[in-house]
Design a protein around this motif. Structure first.
Motif, PDB file in Angstrom:
ATOM      1  N   ASP A   1      10.866  37.147 -60.122  1.00  0.00           N
ATOM      2  CA  ASP A   1      10.742  35.745 -59.724  1.00  0.00           C
ATOM      3  C   ASP A   1      12.143  35.191 -59.464  1.00  0.00           C
ATOM      4  O   ASP A   1      13.073  35.409 -60.263  1.00  0.00           O
ATOM      5  N   CYS A   2      12.331  34.509 -58.343  1.00  0.00           N
ATOM      6  CA  CYS A   2      13.652  33.987 -58.016  1.00  0.00           C
ATOM      7  C   CYS A   2      13.540  32.753 -57.128  1.00  0.00           C
ATOM      8  O   CYS A   2      12.435  32.367 -56.714  1.00  0.00           O
TER       9      CYS A   2
ATOM     10  N   SER B   1      16.298  48.359 -59.679  1.00  0.00           N
ATOM     11  CA  SER B   1      15.698  47.031 -59.841  1.00  0.00           C
ATOM     12  C   SER B   1      15.376  46.704 -61.292  1.00  0.00           C
ATOM     13  O   SER B   1      15.258  45.533 -61.658  1.00  0.00           O
TER      14      SER B   1
ATOM     15  N   ASP C   1      11.357  43.840 -47.496  1.00  0.00           N
ATOM     16  CA  ASP C   1      11.665  44.023 -48.917  1.00  0.00           C
ATOM     17  C   ASP C   1      10.530  43.509 -49.798  1.00  0.00           C
ATOM     18  O   ASP C   1       9.901  42.488 -49.494  1.00  0.00           O
ATOM     19  N   LYS C   2      10.309  44.206 -50.897  1.00  0.00           N
ATOM     20  CA  LYS C   2       9.401  43.707 -51.925  1.00  0.00           C
ATOM     21  C   LYS C   2      10.253  42.937 -52.937  1.00  0.00           C
ATOM     22  O   LYS C   2      11.268  43.447 -53.422  1.00  0.00           O
ATOM     23  N   ILE C   3       9.854  41.723 -53.232  1.00  0.00           N
ATOM     24  CA  ILE C   3      10.656  40.870 -54.120  1.00  0.00           C
ATOM     25  C   ILE C   3      10.556  41.415 -55.543  1.00  0.00           C
ATOM     26  O   ILE C   3       9.452  41.552 -56.092  1.00  0.00           O
TER      27      ILE C   3
ATOM     28  N   LEU D   1      17.867  39.738 -49.687  1.00  0.00           N
ATOM     29  CA  LEU D   1      16.500  40.073 -49.281  1.00  0.00           C
ATOM     30  C   LEU D   1      16.398  39.993 -47.766  1.00  0.00           C
ATOM     31  O   LEU D   1      16.990  39.116 -47.134  1.00  0.00           O
TER      32      LEU D   1
ATOM     33  N   LEU E   1      15.154  30.945 -53.635  1.00  0.00           N
ATOM     34  CA  LEU E   1      15.912  31.178 -52.412  1.00  0.00           C
ATOM     35  C   LEU E   1      17.090  30.215 -52.341  1.00  0.00           C
ATOM     36  O   LEU E   1      16.921  28.995 -52.423  1.00  0.00           O
TER      37      LEU E   1
ATOM     38  N   LEU F   1      10.262  32.231 -55.029  1.00  0.00           N
ATOM     39  CA  LEU F   1       9.849  33.568 -54.606  1.00  0.00           C
ATOM     40  C   LEU F   1       9.299  34.305 -55.824  1.00  0.00           C
ATOM     41  O   LEU F   1       9.857  34.178 -56.920  1.00  0.00           O
TER      42      LEU F   1
ATOM     43  N   THR G   1       7.357  34.751 -46.599  1.00  0.00           N
ATOM     44  CA  THR G   1       6.859  35.800 -47.502  1.00  0.00           C
ATOM     45  C   THR G   1       5.342  35.903 -47.411  1.00  0.00           C
ATOM     46  O   THR G   1       4.657  34.957 -47.016  1.00  0.00           O
TER      47      THR G   1
ATOM     48  N   THR H   1       6.109  40.108 -50.676  1.00  0.00           N
ATOM     49  CA  THR H   1       6.995  40.786 -49.733  1.00  0.00           C
ATOM     50  C   THR H   1       7.564  39.819 -48.705  1.00  0.00           C
ATOM     51  O   THR H   1       6.935  38.816 -48.353  1.00  0.00           O
ATOM     52  N   VAL H   2       8.770  40.154 -48.229  1.00  0.00           N
ATOM     53  CA  VAL H   2       9.413  39.364 -47.179  1.00  0.00           C
ATOM     54  C   VAL H   2       8.873  39.860 -45.834  1.00  0.00           C
ATOM     55  O   VAL H   2       9.003  41.043 -45.512  1.00  0.00           O
TER      56      VAL H   2
END
Length: 843
Positions: free
Chosen positions: A136-137, A116, A131-133, A127, A139, A168, A147, A173-174
């Motif tokens: 920063d992103c 990562s 999952d832990k993101i 994802l 979707l 995100l 989340t 987390t998701v």
């Protein structure tokens, strides 16, 4: 995977260019203090400041030589402390490198897993739930994507993400769904990174063991200071000056208080944790080390932990017939394969599954039969999805191709059978009669008895809700997942160590039994309890059964959590393994929660105390053994330091009172370095006791038990008597300086033999002489011995330490008295051995 998502993916060369520009995806760490700052921090100890004061006062009253050596000893002590800190920090830093996470990313049009830290802005990542993101992103594509942003906002309710709300954030987390996102910011540029930069690094809390040791050191310190004050007044009343009495008392206090113990313990913990990491067990919370040695119940999953997790489809059931895997595509399997490809979150990279290994086995089967999973996924569009549910044990997708819309469902055979009322029979859809249902269930059992894991498939060609009703049963596959070759030995080893091994699995009871028998967890005919049976029992009824049940099959995560709590209510110390989001409750409740490194979700890893990087039960047993070893090393260090310190006090206080030869301040300080310095550090490198895993788990929370306290008293008294013996046998025959030198040499040698005994964990020196060949032990034992002749025979050092040259007979006398102590310890071991033999014969 949608074509538009693939088209946005970076190339490897572009990613490398962006990595050089933006730097690694990690938060900046607080700059460590400088070497000079660390050196001066060693003088924050009150006793060290008193010793410095004594040295300064000595200069002003003209005792320059004493002052120089006092300050030199102070510097040596500070150097040892600095080395200890450096060693511990380096070991802990290496652990941070081992605890890295991986992420599924699309590069060059192919989905793969990377570190990562190597993510860059513009990367497309996959994802899914748990999952832990990692950064920063935004979707891009998501199905029922939610989340948990409590890490940032403190709000624990899930936040739904869609086209309008697609941001995100790193560290969240998701909790539901899956999708693809594009990295917008990494490292310090993320929202989480900016907050971390503002707040600075939070100081880590001390572990319970560290707190116990610090409290213990303070208690011993009080005793040492009381003894020092007593000696101060006694020596001043007798014949010493105020300065001499002060210097003598401070030296005794420094020698008596094991101020180096917390630092030595940190090194022992850090080195031990580093060893564990090399054996595939990464400790996330140091307090787990303390608990590992007390584990009485090891509750383990089956798939991937006891088994290899290298899953391959071996048998296919279709239309009442069982087939071996064919070499070419078969028409009757076509819809089943399409189901397995679309109703899946796994992918293939260079024919290696990424994601769930069971789903990966289906993709490998499809590839083997000439069906490309990536091509199938491009042909179909996912319209809706019901993620895998640990309670229902199935997953569904709604997919469309041209005008055709299908609901595909896969999961545990009994779960799929329960939602099916029709069956695809030799190419025709017919009613699923009770006779056909019974025959299918019989075949389930046949597959399970071979230890095979089963995945069943069903579908319906409509989009009406509820999706998971009135489906058409397609068939099922048998997946071979053999027992890991080292697991049977690990189970036997755990049993010998007094640890009960329990399997808690979501798999079929017959499959679980087959693996349990092969692993040695159960015998043929032993009772197995299912999740359905657990639901009907009260806690009180389960408690009456627990001691006799070793396999719980078809359980849910909530039931696993319930079982952990019930074991703990019986006074058991529980280690439990888990990999899913829903396992977090059980992992958190357990005394030691153990997450799986390969198949475990980020949520499970964040919750756990320890991560097993190879998902292997044998690694858990090795970690328990290492935990016992680390605690034994810490205990041995305490016993060594305290027994030596107690021996010095028990000699010096009566010696001052009755006018016997008294060690000088510099002699005491020198012995403090010899005792508290290198030898104490060396105990962090002791080898394992071969009998360690044949003893029951440690039940007491106390650091030292009654046996340890008896040992301390025995060694302390014997050390004092060795000094008295050397003095009384020579009284009147030698001058005071010579007598003091003999006592000084005798006590120093005695402490070396104590080191030998503790290095061997009280095993016989005669039988374990080759265990003393370790380079660290040889340096710790012989370096002071090689230095000692300079103190005895060099005129300069004689003047400094107020020693006299000893004749060969004097030296042999000192060595002989010290050997008497070693002989006494060996005699005690021999008596214990004969007592054990006698007890066994009487049985």
């Amino acid at each position: 995977m949608q074509k538009e998502v693939i088209s946005l993916a970076l190339t490897s060369s572009k990613a490398e260019e962006l990595l050089a520009r933006f730097g690694p995806n990690e938060l900046p760490e607080k700059k460590p203090p400088s070497l000079i700052a660390r050196f001066f921090s060693q003088f924050e100890n009150a006793l060290m400041l008193l010793l410095v004061s004594a040295g300064v006062i000595s200069i002003f009253v003209g005792e320059t030589l004493d002052a120089v050596f006092i300050l030199l000893i102070v510097l040596l002590n500070a150097g040892f402390g600095l080395y200890q800190e450096f060693k511990a920090e380096r070991a802990l830093a290496s652990l941070k490198q081992m605890a890295l996470t991986t992420v599924r990313v699309i590069r060059d049009g192919i989905e793969t897993e990377i570190d990562s830290r190597k993510l860059v802005p513009g990367d497309i990542i996959h994802l899914e739930e748990g999952d832990k993101i990692p950064a920063d992103c935004q979707l891009l594509v998501g199905l029922h994507f939610e989340t948990n942003e409590a890490a940032l906002t403190g709000e624990s309710f899930p936040v739904e993400k869609n086209k309008e709300n697609n941001d995100l954030f790193m560290g969240t987390t998701v909790v539901k769904g899956r999708g693809y996102a594009q990295i917008a910011a990494t490292g310090a540029s993320t929202r989480f990174g900016k907050i971390a930069k503002t707040l600075g690094e939070i100081k880590e809390a001390k572990t319970p063991l560290q707190k116990k040791l610090e409290s213990f050191t303070r208690q011993v310190g009080v005793v040492g200071i009381i003894a020092a004050i007593t000696v101060f007044f006694l020596s001043f009343i007798k014949d010493k000056t105020l300065l001499e009495s002060f210097l003598f008392a401070v030296s005794l206090a420094v020698a008596a208080v094991p101020e180096g113990l917390p630092a030595v313990m940190t090194i022992t913990l850090a080195l031990g944790v580093e060893r564990m990491a090399k054996k595939n067990a990464i400790v996330r919370k140091l307090n787990a080390i303390e608990t590992l040695g007390s584990i009485t119940v090891a509750a383990t999953d089956k798939t991937g932990t006891l088994t290899t997790n290298k899953m391959r489809v071996k048998k296919i059931w279709s239309s009442g017939d069982v087939f071996d895997v064919p070499k070419s595509p078969q028409k009757e399997f076509e819809l089943m394969l399409t189901n397995g490809i679309l109703c899946s979150t796994a992918t293939l990279s260079d024919m290696e599954p990424i994601g769930d290994p069971t789903e990966g086995a289906i993709l490998l089967l499809a590839s083997h039969l000439g069906v490309s999973p990536s091509v199938v996924r491009q042909e179909w569009k996912t319209v809706d999805e019901i993620s895998f549910n640990a309670m229902t044990k199935r997953m569904s997708v709604v997919v469309a191709k041209n005008k055709d819309v299908y609901v595909f469902t896969k999961g545990a055979p009994e779960s799929i059978l329960s939602i099916s009322d029709k069956i695809l029979w030799h190419g025709k859809v017919v009613k699923l009669t009770s006779d056909k249902r019974a025959a299918i269930e019989k075949d389930f059992q046949s597959f399970a008895k071979r230890g095979q894991r089963m995945i069943a498939f069903s579908y319906k060609q409509e989009q009406k809700k509820p999706f998971e009703q009135h489906q058409i049963f397609l068939g099922f596959v048998g997946i071979a997942d053999p027992l890991r070759p080292e697991v049977a030995d690990a189970v036997r080893k755990a049993k010998e160590a007094g640890i009960r091994v329990v399997m808690i699995t979501g798999d079929n009871e017959l499959t679980a039994e087959a693996i349990g028998i092969e692993a040695g967890i159960v015998g043929a005919g032993d009772k197995i309890v299912t999740g359905a049976q657990l639901e009907k029992l009260t806690d009180e009824q389960i408690l009456r059964l627990l001691s006799g049940i070793k396999i719980f099959a078809r359980t849910t995560p909530d039931q696993k959590y319930r079982l952990v709590k019930l074991y703990q209510s019986m006074g058991e110390t529980v280690a439990v393994t888990g990999d899913g989001v829903n396992d977090a409750l059980a992992l958190k409740q357990a005394d030691v929660g153990v997450a799986m490194g390969k198949t475990g979700t980020d949520v499970a890893k964040e919750t756990a105390d320890m991560v097993i990087t190879d998902d292997n039960f044998a690694s858990l047993v090795n970690a328990i053994e290492e935990g016992r070893h680390i605690f034994s090393q810490i205990k041995n260090t305490i016993k060594y330091l305290l027994s030596c310190n107690l021996g010095e006090i028990l000699y010096i206080v009566p010696a001052v009172l009755f006018g016997l030869p008294v060690l000088t301040a510099l002699q005491i300080l020198y012995m403090n370095i010899v005792t508290d310095g290198l030898p104490a550090i060396s105990l962090a490198f002791t080898g394992k006791d071969s009998h360690m895993m044949r003893r029951p788990p440690r039940r007491s929370l106390a650091i030292l038990d009654r046996g340890d306290l008896r040992y301390l008293l025995f060694i302390g008294v014997m050390t004092a008597f060795a000094g008295y013996g050397a003095e009384f046998s020579l009284n009147g025959m030698k001058d005071m300086v010579t007598r003091t030198t003999i006592v000084f040499t005798t006590i120093m040698l005695v402490q070396h033999f104590v080191l030998t005994d503790i290095w061997l964990s009280h095993r016989s020196v005669v039988k374990n002489i080759f265990s003393l060949r370790h380079p660290v032990f040889l340096v710790a034992f012989f370096l002071p011995v090689l230095i000692h002749p300079f103190i005895l025979y060099h005129p300069f050092f004689q003047n400094v330490f107020q020693t006299a040259p000893l004749s060969s007979s004097d030296l042999m006398y000192a060595i002989g008295v010290a050997f008497l102590l070693l002989g006494g310890m060996e005699a005690v071991k021999l008596m214990r051995y004969f007592r054990r033999v006698s007890t066994l014969r009487s049985l």
